[in-house]
Every structure is written in structure tokens, then in C-alpha cells.
Design an enzyme around this catalytic site. Structure first.
Site, PDB file in Angstrom:
ATOM      1  N   LYS A 124       8.413   9.919 -39.170  1.00 58.11           N
ATOM      2  CA  LYS A 124       7.488   8.909 -38.622  1.00 58.11           C
ATOM      3  C   LYS A 124       6.254   9.624 -38.121  1.00 58.11           C
ATOM      4  O   LYS A 124       6.320  10.802 -37.744  1.00 58.11           O
ATOM      5  CB  LYS A 124       8.143   8.180 -37.446  1.00 58.11           C
ATOM      6  CG  LYS A 124       7.548   6.813 -37.188  1.00 58.11           C
ATOM      7  CD  LYS A 124       8.205   5.783 -38.047  1.00 58.11           C
ATOM      8  CE  LYS A 124       7.521   4.451 -37.960  1.00 58.11           C
ATOM      9  NZ  LYS A 124       8.336   3.422 -38.634  1.00 58.11           N
ATOM     10  N   ASP A 164       2.957   1.106 -41.020  1.00 56.99           N
ATOM     11  CA  ASP A 164       3.755   0.602 -39.893  1.00 56.99           C
ATOM     12  C   ASP A 164       2.750  -0.216 -39.083  1.00 56.99           C
ATOM     13  O   ASP A 164       1.705  -0.614 -39.632  1.00 56.99           O
ATOM     14  CB  ASP A 164       4.358   1.777 -39.096  1.00 56.99           C
ATOM     15  CG  ASP A 164       5.457   1.321 -38.134  1.00 56.99           C
ATOM     16  OD1 ASP A 164       6.593   1.125 -38.588  1.00 56.99           O
ATOM     17  OD2 ASP A 164       5.184   1.136 -36.928  1.00 56.99           O
ATOM     18  N   GLY A 236       4.527 -11.978 -33.640  1.00 52.67           N
ATOM     19  CA  GLY A 236       3.589 -11.212 -34.460  1.00 52.67           C
ATOM     20  C   GLY A 236       2.956 -12.056 -35.548  1.00 52.67           C
ATOM     21  O   GLY A 236       3.370 -13.200 -35.810  1.00 52.67           O
ATOM     22  N   GLY A 238       1.384  -9.892 -38.195  1.00 53.19           N
ATOM     23  CA  GLY A 238       1.024  -8.803 -39.112  1.00 53.19           C
ATOM     24  C   GLY A 238       1.788  -8.921 -40.402  1.00 53.19           C
ATOM     25  O   GLY A 238       2.357  -9.980 -40.720  1.00 53.19           O
ATOM     26  N   ASN A 239       1.806  -7.836 -41.121  1.00 49.72           N
ATOM     27  CA  ASN A 239       2.410  -7.817 -42.440  1.00 49.72           C
ATOM     28  C   ASN A 239       3.887  -8.255 -42.446  1.00 49.72           C
ATOM     29  O   ASN A 239       4.318  -9.025 -43.306  1.00 49.72           O
ATOM     30  CB  ASN A 239       2.273  -6.367 -42.941  1.00 49.72           C
ATOM     31  CG  ASN A 239       2.947  -6.161 -44.245  1.00 49.72           C
ATOM     32  OD1 ASN A 239       4.057  -5.670 -44.294  1.00 49.72           O
ATOM     33  ND2 ASN A 239       2.302  -6.580 -45.308  1.00 49.72           N
ATOM     34  N   VAL A 240       4.643  -7.783 -41.461  1.00 47.05           N
ATOM     35  CA  VAL A 240       6.082  -8.076 -41.429  1.00 47.05           C
ATOM     36  C   VAL A 240       6.312  -9.557 -41.119  1.00 47.05           C
ATOM     37  O   VAL A 240       7.090 -10.253 -41.797  1.00 47.05           O
ATOM     38  CB  VAL A 240       6.781  -7.159 -40.391  1.00 47.05           C
ATOM     39  CG1 VAL A 240       8.236  -7.545 -40.235  1.00 47.05           C
ATOM     40  CG2 VAL A 240       6.643  -5.699 -40.806  1.00 47.05           C
ATOM     41  N   TRP A 242       4.272 -11.967 -41.572  1.00 48.21           N
ATOM     42  CA  TRP A 242       3.767 -12.734 -42.719  1.00 48.21           C
ATOM     43  C   TRP A 242       4.824 -12.855 -43.818  1.00 48.21           C
ATOM     44  O   TRP A 242       5.095 -13.940 -44.333  1.00 48.21           O
ATOM     45  CB  TRP A 242       2.494 -12.047 -43.243  1.00 48.21           C
ATOM     46  CG  TRP A 242       2.034 -12.458 -44.590  1.00 48.21           C
ATOM     47  CD1 TRP A 242       1.384 -13.616 -44.903  1.00 48.21           C
ATOM     48  CD2 TRP A 242       2.192 -11.727 -45.822  1.00 48.21           C
ATOM     49  NE1 TRP A 242       1.125 -13.655 -46.258  1.00 48.21           N
ATOM     50  CE2 TRP A 242       1.612 -12.506 -46.839  1.00 48.21           C
ATOM     51  CE3 TRP A 242       2.760 -10.500 -46.142  1.00 48.21           C
ATOM     52  CZ2 TRP A 242       1.591 -12.089 -48.171  1.00 48.21           C
ATOM     53  CZ3 TRP A 242       2.734 -10.081 -47.459  1.00 48.21           C
ATOM     54  CH2 TRP A 242       2.156 -10.878 -48.460  1.00 48.21           C
TER      55      TRP A 242
HETATM   56  N1  GLU Z   1       7.331   1.429 -41.210  1.00 46.84           N
HETATM   57  C1  GLU Z   1       8.398   0.873 -41.979  1.00 46.84           C
HETATM   58  C2  GLU Z   1       9.713   1.080 -41.272  1.00 46.84           C
HETATM   59  O1  GLU Z   1       9.752   1.081 -40.075  1.00 46.84           O
HETATM   60  C3  GLU Z   1       8.385   1.303 -43.426  1.00 46.84           C
HETATM   61  C4  GLU Z   1       8.429   2.774 -43.671  1.00 46.84           C
HETATM   62  C5  GLU Z   1       8.218   3.170 -45.134  1.00 46.84           C
HETATM   63  O2  GLU Z   1       8.021   2.308 -45.983  1.00 46.84           O
HETATM   64  O3  GLU Z   1       8.272   4.369 -45.366  1.00 46.84           O
HETATM   65  O4  GLU Z   1      10.753   1.186 -41.877  1.00 46.84           O
END
Ligand code: GLU
Length: 447
Positions: A124, A164, A236, A238-240, A242
Site C-alpha cells: 500500500k 484507492d 461515500g 467515490g468510485n467504490v 458508485w
Molecule cells: N485499493 C484497493 C484495495 O483496497 C485496490 C487495490 C488494487 O487494485 O491493487 O483493495
């Protein structure tokens, strides 16, 4: 293993890393019993090694804003565990980002990635850069400066960042442009979440939300319920959120609330396609205000400042925003209003007290590392496509995502079914993920 001893040592070594310590405690408490049935794990000090990242990079990111002023941010990449594959995990751009947050996310990612059935280690990264109020040109300059430092530590078989919170397709594009220039190689698979015309998986933007709903369907099915007609409150935009709103609506559920840092929008008639599309504009505006939904659709959405989505009556709660966004008081409020299921879509979206409240009140609860794993799983599929220089259709990716989410659900059931027949999804997800990583570490010796 004695969880308390390990936690005491870890707290002394990393004082103040609260999110990280919270995430470690949750995992260790769930795996303790199984771990102690494996003396070979204890002998190889698997847990003591697993709670420390393989390595951490921190760096300065200097860039120039639209007023010509020099800005300095902190950048990080935590390569947490590379036992089962190259490091894989997103980049978070948010003003609250610090090492504790990224260590917690990298630790969680390790087990989540193990659950996906794909060979990916956990990583991360991110920055305390705050995208709120920034122009597109500022976002681009920041992304370029960030990649300028990071590029030498990543690679398609080394470490593969993605998006993210605060990082989506636009940011990945800007970072990839700079990577390509510095590396002088195309290396398509060095980042995932790319545009679909240059190596991105056609379903990656939707994948986290879609996967979460596929998991929720399996969980409901196992409990003898059907998602059709159920009401959902989510946080939220955002992308998630949505992706989750899109799939929930498509499956016949009604999304009756979305929220943001400024408050909640109640949508009694259920969110519409037009409103879901507008979520994308809200995100791209960098205003970070959910009130914009009520301003745009005044007849359908009612905004209340300072309230969370958890104040709205619903069958299912889906936290889709940030860690610890649903606390004990929120859990109690939801239960009092008749909520009977909560699937965590954000990473560690619920506090330990909220999870305890759900579990002791018989609420169906599943943790983020299982529910949201469809995002990184689709990133894994994107890596496969890039390595093979091919591209799959949306249907092919969706079928694979379906299969993966079903496998994750099965793993949770396998490891989480209790003596009374009830399923503890927290235990199930933690044990299933842990066993795979622990076995790999054991076989690879002390390193
Ligand atoms: N940020 C996303 C997660 O928390 C996706 C990470 C990715 O696709 O590498 O799993």
C-alpha cells in the site's frame, strides 16, 4: 501465540500507530485458536514476522501549485508481505495519510489478496496530499512528482500500485505517463486501474462495488434471503460507492441514502441511473460535498448536514468510504432502525466495537477484506492480461469476478462456520487469508 504479549511488544515498538495496531489485533484474535494448533507456525515465528512490513519507503514530494508556490508532501510505499506474489495494493491520496494508516492498509491487503485466489503479495502507498479543491493541472503535477520518486521501487513483477481513496483512473494515467518516461519501457503491468485503451481492465472501475454486491448476494442467499426490494444505505460517492450503487440498483435493491464528509442525502424513491452517473461528476469536481446531489436533484434527494448514512432506515448498510466510519453508536442506531445486515466495503470501515455490537445482536456482518476484494482481484486479472498482451471483454472479466467472489464467500464459510452452525465471516476471512500466507512463509524459510 499469546495475542496480548505480541500486541504489547508491537505497541511498544510502534507507539501511536493506532489503525495499524487495531488491524493487527483483529486478525490475531481471529486466528489465535487455529494458529495454536500448528506448532510449526509458532516455531518459525510466523506471526512475529508477519506483523512487520518487508520494507517501507518514505520520500519527499515537491511540486508547484497554480499560484507558483512550492508545496511539499510526504510520499510512502509499504511493501508489506511478498510471500505469495509481487506486492500489490493501492495508493491513497488524502490529507490524513500517515505511516500507521498505510501499514494497516498493507497488512489488510496481504490477507485480502490471499483470499482472491490470485498470486499477489500485500502492499500500500500514498501521500498526505489533499486533492480537495485542487485543479486538474495541480493533480497532474503532483502525480508526476510522486512517480518521479517512486518509479524505481515498482515494476510488473516487483510491486504493482493501483488506486484507492483519492486515486482513480485520472491519477493512474498521470502517474503512468511519468513512469513510462523515466523507465523508458512500456511495462503496461506496472500499475493497474489504467484506461481501457492502454491496458486497463474494462471492468476495473466498477469491480470493487460489483464484487461487493456479488459477495452480499452470496451472503444473503446463504441466509435464505433475496436482495430484490431491500433498502440500502451507503457512505461515500467515490468510485467504490458508485460501483456498489450501480450493481445494487441493477439487482433490484433500492439505495436510499448516500453520504459524504458534509452530511447525508436521503433518497426515499431510490437512487436513479442519472443520479449514479452524477456521482462521477461529483468525484471529478474535487469538491467532496454530497450536498451537490441534492442541489442537482432537489425533488429526489434531501440533504441533512452533519448526519451519516447510518441515521437512515435501511435493511443493509454498506460502508464504502473510510476506515472506522461506522462506530458503536452508529451500529446501535442502525439496529434500532431495523437494519439486519452490514457488509463492510471500505477497508476496516467499522470500529471493533461496532462489529461486536453487530455480532452480538445477530446482525449479518462481513468484513472489508472479503467484501471489497473484487477490486484488487480485477487488478490481478488486469496484470494477467498485461503479461499475456491480451484483453478480455467485460463479460469475460465479470464472469471471472463472479467466480472469485463466490470462492471468497466459500472460503469464509469453510473457515468461519461455528459449532452452532452460524458463520463468523470475520474469523472465516482472517483464517482463510492467514493460512495461505503462513504456509508460503513457512515453505520459504526464515527471510
Ligand atoms: N485499493 C484497493 C484495495 O483496497 C485496490 C487495490 C488494487 O487494485 O491493487 O483493495
Amino acid at each position: 501465540m499469546n495475542v496480548q504479549n505480541i500486541m504489547t511488544n508491537l505497541e511498544a515498538k510502534h507507539p501511536g500507530e493506532n489503525e495499524f495496531l487495531q488491524a493487527v489485533r483483529e486478525v490475531l484474535e481471529s486466528i489465535e485458536e487455529v494458529y495454536n494448533q500448528h506448532p510449526e507456525f509458532e516455531k518459525a515465528k510466523i506471526v512475529e514476522r508477519m506483523v512487520e512490513p518487508d520494507r517501507v519507503f518514505t520520500f519527499r514530494v515537491a511540486w508547484v501549485d497554480d499560484n507558483g508556490e512550492v508545496q511539499t508532501n510526504l510520499g510512502y510505499r509499504v511493501q508489506f508481505n511478498g510471500a505469495i506474489g509481487p506486492y500489490k495494493g493501492g495508493l491513497r491520496f488524502h490529507k490524513a495519510v500517515n505511516l500507521s494508516m498505510l501499514k494497516f492498509l498493507g497488512f489488510e491487503q496481504t490477507f485480502k489478496n490471499a483470499l482472491t485466489t490470485l498470486p499477489m503479495g500485500g502492499g500500500k502507498g500514498g501521500s498526505d496530499f489533499d486533492p480537495v479543491g485542487k485543479s486538474d493541472a495541480e493533480i497532474m503535477r503532483f502525480c508526476q512528482a510522486f512517480m518521479w520518486e517512486l518509479w524505481q521501487n515498482i515494476g510488473p513483477d516487483t510491486d504493482v500500485p493501483a488506486g484507492d481513496v483519492g486515486v482513480g483512473g485520472r491519477e493512474i494515467g498521470y502517474m503512468y505517463g511519468m513512469y513510462k518516461k523515466l523507465a523508458r519501457e512500456y511495462n503496461t503491468g506496472v500499475l493497474t486501474g489504467k484506461g481501457s485503451t492502454w491496458g486497463g481492465s474494462i471492468l476495473r472501475p466498477e469491480a470493487t462495488g460489483f464484487g461487493a454486491l456479488y459477495f452480499t448476494e452470496h451472503l444473503l442467499h446463504k441466509a435464505g434471503k433475496d436482495i430484490k426490494g431491500l433498502t440500502i444505505a451507503l457512505s461515500g460517492f467515490g468510485n467504490v460507492a458508485w460501483g456498489a450503487a450501480t450493481k445494487a440498483t441493477e439487482l433490484g435493491a433500492k439505495v436510499v441514502a448516500i453520504s459524504g464528509p458534509d452530511g447525508v442525502c436521503e433518497i426515499p424513491g431510490g437512487i436513479t441511473k442519472e443520479m449514479i452517473d452524477y456521482m462521477l461528476e461529483m468525484r471529478a469536481s474535487n469538491r467532496n460535498k454530497v450536498e451537490d446531489m441534492a442541489t442537482k436533484f432537489p425533488a429526489a434527494a434531501k440533504f441533512t448536514a452533519g448526519k451519516k448514512a447510518w441515521s437512515v432506515k435501511c435493511d443493509i448498510a454498506l460502508p464504502c468510504a473510510f476506515q472506522n466510519e461506522l462506530n458503536e453508536a452508529d451500529a446501535k442506531e442502525l439496529i434500532a432502525n431495523g437494519t439486519w445486515c452490514c457488509c463492510e466495503v471500505s477497508n476496516m470501515g467499522c470500529t471493533p466495537e461496532a462489529i461486536h455490537t453487530f455480532q452480538t445482536n445477530g446482525i449479518l456482518f462481513a468484513p472489508g477484506k472479503a467484501v471489497n476484494a473484487g477490486g484488487v482481484a480485477t487488478s490481478g486479472l488486469e496484470m494477467t492480461q498485461n503479461a499475456a498482451h491480451i484483453s478480455w471483454s467485460a463479460k469475460e472479466v465479470d464472469d471471472k469476478l463472479h467466480f472469485i467472489m463466490e470462492s471468497i464467500h466459500e472460503a469464509c464459510v469453510k473457515y468461519g462456520t461455528q459449532a452452532d452452525g452460524k458463520i463468523d465471516y470475520v474469523k472465516g476471512a482472517n483464517i482463510a487469508g492467514f493460512m495461505k500466507v503462513a504456509q508460503a512463509m513457512l515453505e520459504q524459510g526464515v527471510c
